[in-house]
Design an enzyme around this catalytic site. Structure first.
Site, PDB file in Angstrom:
ATOM      1  N   HIS A  97      -1.113   4.585   9.715  1.00 25.95           N
ATOM      2  CA  HIS A  97       0.506   5.347   9.668  1.00 25.95           C
ATOM      3  C   HIS A  97       0.465   6.486  10.627  1.00 25.95           C
ATOM      4  O   HIS A  97       0.794   7.509  10.065  1.00 25.95           O
ATOM      5  CB  HIS A  97       1.060   5.383   8.416  1.00 25.95           C
ATOM      6  CG  HIS A  97       1.053   4.274   7.436  1.00 25.95           C
ATOM      7  ND1 HIS A  97      -0.046   3.471   7.017  1.00 25.95           N
ATOM      8  CD2 HIS A  97       1.931   3.381   7.216  1.00 25.95           C
ATOM      9  CE1 HIS A  97       0.032   2.687   6.458  1.00 25.95           C
ATOM     10  NE2 HIS A  97       1.571   2.372   6.356  1.00 25.95           N
ATOM     11  N   HIS A 108      10.739  -3.378   2.893  1.00 23.76           N
ATOM     12  CA  HIS A 108      11.343  -2.127   2.811  1.00 23.76           C
ATOM     13  C   HIS A 108      11.587  -1.618   4.126  1.00 23.76           C
ATOM     14  O   HIS A 108      11.214  -2.166   5.131  1.00 23.76           O
ATOM     15  CB  HIS A 108      10.296  -1.146   2.111  1.00 23.76           C
ATOM     16  CG  HIS A 108       8.759  -1.159   2.986  1.00 23.76           C
ATOM     17  ND1 HIS A 108       8.131  -2.375   3.259  1.00 23.76           N
ATOM     18  CD2 HIS A 108       8.014  -0.170   3.556  1.00 23.76           C
ATOM     19  CE1 HIS A 108       6.895  -2.072   3.963  1.00 23.76           C
ATOM     20  NE2 HIS A 108       6.767  -0.662   4.029  1.00 23.76           N
ATOM     21  N   HIS A 119       0.863  -1.182   0.143  1.00 23.61           N
ATOM     22  CA  HIS A 119       0.045  -0.011   0.167  1.00 23.61           C
ATOM     23  C   HIS A 119       0.928   1.220   0.108  1.00 23.61           C
ATOM     24  O   HIS A 119       0.479   2.184   0.740  1.00 23.61           O
ATOM     25  CB  HIS A 119      -1.089  -0.051   1.294  1.00 23.61           C
ATOM     26  CG  HIS A 119      -0.435  -0.092   2.533  1.00 23.61           C
ATOM     27  ND1 HIS A 119      -1.173  -0.344   3.456  1.00 23.61           N
ATOM     28  CD2 HIS A 119       0.778   0.047   3.043  1.00 23.61           C
ATOM     29  CE1 HIS A 119      -0.458  -0.464   4.730  1.00 23.61           C
ATOM     30  NE2 HIS A 119       0.821  -0.205   4.338  1.00 23.61           N
ATOM     31  N   GLU A 174       5.144  -5.427   8.209  1.00 21.74           N
ATOM     32  CA  GLU A 174       3.860  -5.276   7.824  1.00 21.74           C
ATOM     33  C   GLU A 174       3.267  -6.636   6.887  1.00 21.74           C
ATOM     34  O   GLU A 174       1.895  -6.743   7.203  1.00 21.74           O
ATOM     35  CB  GLU A 174       3.765  -4.091   6.666  1.00 21.74           C
ATOM     36  CG  GLU A 174       3.738  -2.707   7.341  1.00 21.74           C
ATOM     37  CD  GLU A 174       3.732  -1.839   6.314  1.00 21.74           C
ATOM     38  OE1 GLU A 174       3.630  -0.398   6.781  1.00 21.74           O
ATOM     39  OE2 GLU A 174       3.451  -1.980   5.237  1.00 21.74           O
TER      40      GLU A 174
END
Lengths: 151, 280
Positions: free
Chosen positions: B59, B193, B12, B240
Site C-alpha cells: 500500500h 470496500h 488485511h 484486491e
C-alpha cells in the site's frame, strides 16, 4: 466474461472505468498527473520528513515540483480535489495519518456525511451498490422517470 | 517434495493490526471479527506449515510511484515491518525462504510470467495483519514467508484470468522443489470496500458471498470476472480480490471448504476469510 486480447478495445476498457459514480479509478492518466503529489505524500513515511512537514507545510510542499492546484488541495485537505489531481488514496493516507486521522475519518471527509453519520452508515451495512453502479445507467433511468412525468 | 496443502483467503484491514496491538480484540466491535478467526488460528497450530506464499499488495510502503511491478516476489532472508506513516508495527521481522523463493521465481519466469525479484524491502499491513490474525502476537512468527506482491493500485491491474494462471504456475513451481516442505498459499486483501471519493463506504454482502461460493468446488468462473464488475459491485478497493484468485489457482482443479467467515463492517470494509484444501 473476459474477452480475448485481440478483441479487447483499450479505449472501451478505460471509458468504463470513468462510468462509476463518485469514483476516480487510478488510471495511467491520473498516475501521470499525480506523480509528484503522490511522491510528496510518500515522503511522509520518514519521521524526519513528517517533522519538517509539520513545522512548515507550505515550505515543505515547495520542495516538490507539484502544481499550485495540488499544493492548495493538500493544504486544504480537500481529498476529492486531490483525487481529481491525480492523488491516490494509499499515498494520501500518509498525509492523513500524519494528521492523526483514522482511515475511516479521512474517508468520510470525501462523502457528503459527517464522520458520525458515515460511521453509522457503515454499522448499518455500508453504502449500497444499488443506484451506485453506473453513471450512464443512472442518467438513463432518470431520463425515463422524467419522460414518464411528461406522458 | 514440497507441496501446497491448503489455501487461505483473508482480508488485511490495517485497523485489525491496531486492535491486536492495542489489546482490543474482544471488545464489542472487534469481538465478532476475531471470533471468526479462532477456528483458523487453532487449525494453523495443528497444520504447522513450513512456508507460506503470501500474496498481498503493497500500500505505497515498499514501492512508491518510481517502480510499479505487476507481480513481484520476495527472495530475501527477512523483511522488516514498514513505517506506514505512524511508525512501524511492533511485530516480529518476517523470516523469508530465499531458496524456495528463488526456485519459484525461476520456474515462473520459465513459465512466461515476468516476475520482479525483490531482495530488500519492508512489508506493510497487507502482509503483517493476516499474520497477526492467524498467529496472534508471538515472539517470533512460527513460519517462513515468501511474499508475492501484486499491483492492484495503478491500472490496469492484472486480470483475474492472469492471476489464476499465475496460481497454477506457482503450484507447478512448488511441486518441483526437491525439499520436503508443507507449503500454504494465502490470498489476502479484499472483500467489498471503497476508500475514496463520494461513493466511499460501499459494501456488498451479496456479491462478496457469491465470490466466496466461487472459491469452493471445481468452478473456475471467478477467473473471468472483469475488472469493471469488481469496481461497480465491490468498490474501488474491492479489486484486491483478484489476489485470492492466485491462491485459488494454486490449489488445482477442485477445492473443499474447511472454514468460512464473513462480517460487516470492519472500519470501511467487509471482512471475509476462507480456508480451503485441494480436493483433486
Amino acid at each position: 466474461m473476459v474477452s480475448k486480447s485481440q478483441d479487447r478495445d483499450i479505449h472501451e476498457y478505460l471509458a468504463e472505468l470513468e462510468d462509476i459514480p463518485g469514483t476516480r479509478v487510478f488510471t495511467a492518466a491520473r498516475a501521470r498527473k499525480g506523480y509528484w503529489l503522490n511522491q510528496f505524500a510518500m515522503s511522509l513515511m520518514k519521521p524526519e520528513n513528517r517533522e519538517a512537514w509539520k513545522a512548515d507545510e507550505r515550505k515543505y510542499l515547495d520542495r516538490w515540483p507539484m502544481t499550485d492546484e495540488q499544493k492548495e488541495a493538500i493544504l486544504a485537505r480537500d481529498y476529492n480535489r486531490c483525487l481529481d489531481l491525480g492523488g491516490n488514496v494509499y499515498f494520501l493516507a500518509k498525509v492523513f495519518s500524519t494528521d492523526g486521522l483514522s482511515f475511516a475519518e479521512a474517508v468520510s471527509t470525501m462523502t457528503d456525511m459527517s464522520f458520525p453519520e458515515y460511521r453509522d452508515m457503515m454499522m448499518k451495512g455500508g453504502r449500497s451498490a444499488q443506484g451506485n453502479r453506473s453513471i450512464k445507467a443512472n442518467l438513463a433511468s432518470a431520463t425515463a422517470e422524467n419522460n414518464k412525468g411528461v406522458n | 517434495m514440497a507441496r501446497i496443502t491448503a489455501g487461505v483467503g483473508s482480508s488485511h484491514v490495517p485497523l485489525l493490526g491496531v486492535a491486536v496491538d492495542q489489546g482490543k480484540t474482544e471488545d464489542e466491535y472487534f469481538g465478532p471479527i476475531f471470533k471468526g478467526y479462532e477456528w483458523t488460528k487453532n487449525w494453523e497450530k495443528e497444520e504447522k506449515p513450513d512456508v507460506i506464499i503470501l500474496v498481498y499488495n503493497d500500500h505505497a510502503s515498499a514501492f512508491d510511484m518510481k517502480f510499479i511491478p505487476t507481480f513481484a516476489i520476495g527472495c530475501s532472508e527477512s523483511y522488516k515491518p514498514a513505517d506506514e506513516g505512524w511508525g512501524p508495527r511492533d511485530v516480529p521481522d518476517v523470516e523469508g525462504h530465499p531458496d524456495l523463493a528463488w526456485h519459484i521465481a525461476q520456474s515462473l519466469i520459465l513459465d512466461e510470467f515476468d516476475m520482479t525479484i525483490i531482495n530488500e524491502m519492508d512489508v506493510d499491513h497487507g502482509l503483517t495483519v493476516p499474520m497477526s490474525m492467524m498467529y496472534g502476537q508471538p515472539e517470533k512468527w512460527p513460519v517462513k514467508v515468501v511474499p508475492l506482491a501484486v499491483n492492484v493500485v495503478t491500472y490496469p491491474v492484472p486480470s483475474g484470468n492472469r492471476c489464476w494462471a499465475l496460481g497454477e504456475a506457482i503450484k507447478r513451481a512448488v511441486e518441483s522443489f526437491p525439499e520436503d516442505l508443507n507449503v500454504q498459499i494465502w490470498g489476502t486483501g479484499g472483500m467489498s470496500h471503497q476508500l475514496q471519493g463520494p461513493r466511499a463506504g460501499l459494501l456488498n454482502r451479496e456479491w462478496d458471498n457469491k465470490f466466496l461460493d466461487l472459491m469452493v468446488g471445481d468452478s473456475d468462473a471467478a477467473r473471468y470476472i472483469p475488472h469493471i464488475e469488481y469496481l461497480r459491485e465491490t468498490g474501488s478497493e474491492g479489486i484486491e480480490m483478484v489476489m485470492w484468485l492466485i491462491m485459488r489457482g494454486a490449489l488445482g482443479k477442485k477445492t473443499k471448504c474447511l472454514h468460512r467467515h464473513y462480517h460487516i463492517p470492519c472500519s470501511n470494509t467487509a471482512i471475509g476469510h476462507i480456508v480451503l484444501e485441494p480436493d483433486n
